[in-house]
Design a protein around this motif. Structure first.
Motif, mmCIF file in Angstrom:
data_model
loop_
_atom_site.group_PDB
_atom_site.id
_atom_site.type_symbol
_atom_site.label_atom_id
_atom_site.label_comp_id
_atom_site.label_asym_id
_atom_site.label_seq_id
_atom_site.Cartn_x
_atom_site.Cartn_y
_atom_site.Cartn_z
ATOM 1 N N ASP A 19 46.358 36.682 38.081
ATOM 2 C CA ASP A 19 45.296 36.443 39.050
ATOM 3 C C ASP A 19 46.164 36.321 40.529
ATOM 4 O O ASP A 19 47.225 35.754 40.400
ATOM 5 C CB ASP A 19 44.395 35.279 38.782
ATOM 6 C CG ASP A 19 43.157 35.328 39.692
ATOM 7 O OD1 ASP A 19 42.730 36.120 40.475
ATOM 8 O OD2 ASP A 19 42.724 34.288 39.562
ATOM 9 N N THR A 28 48.905 43.237 36.958
ATOM 10 C CA THR A 28 47.665 42.748 37.938
ATOM 11 C C THR A 28 47.150 44.139 38.469
ATOM 12 O O THR A 28 47.185 45.343 37.825
ATOM 13 C CB THR A 28 48.394 41.953 39.101
ATOM 14 O OG1 THR A 28 47.281 41.386 39.850
ATOM 15 C CG2 THR A 28 49.382 42.888 40.054
ATOM 16 N N ASP A 44 36.930 38.054 41.838
ATOM 17 C CA ASP A 44 37.058 37.773 40.609
ATOM 18 C C ASP A 44 36.451 38.162 39.514
ATOM 19 O O ASP A 44 37.090 38.813 38.444
ATOM 20 C CB ASP A 44 37.155 36.300 40.465
ATOM 21 C CG ASP A 44 38.184 35.306 41.111
ATOM 22 O OD1 ASP A 44 39.129 36.006 41.436
ATOM 23 O OD2 ASP A 44 37.941 34.090 41.253
ATOM 24 N N HIS A 73 38.531 41.476 39.182
ATOM 25 C CA HIS A 73 39.817 41.467 38.416
ATOM 26 C C HIS A 73 39.408 41.260 37.125
ATOM 27 O O HIS A 73 40.207 41.729 36.095
ATOM 28 C CB HIS A 73 40.416 40.064 38.941
ATOM 29 C CG HIS A 73 40.760 40.026 40.375
ATOM 30 N ND1 HIS A 73 41.106 41.293 41.011
ATOM 31 C CD2 HIS A 73 41.043 38.872 41.295
ATOM 32 C CE1 HIS A 73 41.480 40.872 42.403
ATOM 33 N NE2 HIS A 73 41.274 39.513 42.503
ATOM 34 N N SER A 101 45.438 32.128 35.322
ATOM 35 C CA SER A 101 44.658 31.695 36.593
ATOM 36 C C SER A 101 44.464 30.417 36.678
ATOM 37 O O SER A 101 44.237 29.677 35.663
ATOM 38 C CB SER A 101 43.346 32.779 36.964
ATOM 39 O OG SER A 101 42.568 32.303 37.895
#
Length: 137
Positions: free
Chosen positions: A7, A41, A101, A104, A118
């Motif tokens: 994250d 990522t 988020d 993600h 995270s």
């Protein structure tokens, strides 16, 4: 080797100002660089770092942080239509998660990552994704 989605806050705490998470996040980045854990990522995480540091007048630092991250990260996932669709589903189901988020989480799930590194506790509520706090790695 464990596979982790990384994250934004891991990158920022590892390379940014002093913070209680700085040392554990630096350890995470070191483990990725040493191939002891697999780090991935997405393009939005990198964009988020660039945006954040540009917004506070530290564009060069943001660029350096992304360059450092690209040099060690095993994989950078592109955001696709399926990620946006899954992110919208997550946003409908989890009012506490923010848009970035959700994206993600969606890309981590689509990339078949079981773990996300995270500090954001709202990831704990997302099915099919287990958050690992940097202090617990």
């Amino acid at each position: 080797m464990k596979y982790f989605f990384i994250d934004t806050n891991i990158i920022i705490y590892a390379q940014g100002a002093q913070h209680k998470y700085k040392s554990p996040c630096q350890t995470i980045m070191r483990l990725i660089a040493l191939n002891e854990i697999f780090g991935a990522t997405n393009t939005e995480v990198l964009q988020e770092v660039l945006y954040r540091y540009s917004a506070i007048g530290k564009k060069q630092l943001g660029i350096q942080m992304v360059e450092n991250t690209l040099n060690i990260m095993h994989e950078v996932i592109s955001i696709e239509r399926a990620d946006i669709i899954l992110a919208m589903e997550l946003l409908k189901k989890h009012c506490e998660i923010n848009v970035r988020d959700a994206i993600h989480a969606a890309s981590a799930i689509r990339g078949n990552f079981k773990y996300i590194l995270s500090v954001d506790k709202h990831f704990d509520r997302i099915k099919n994704l287990q958050r690992v706090d940097p202090f617990n790695l």
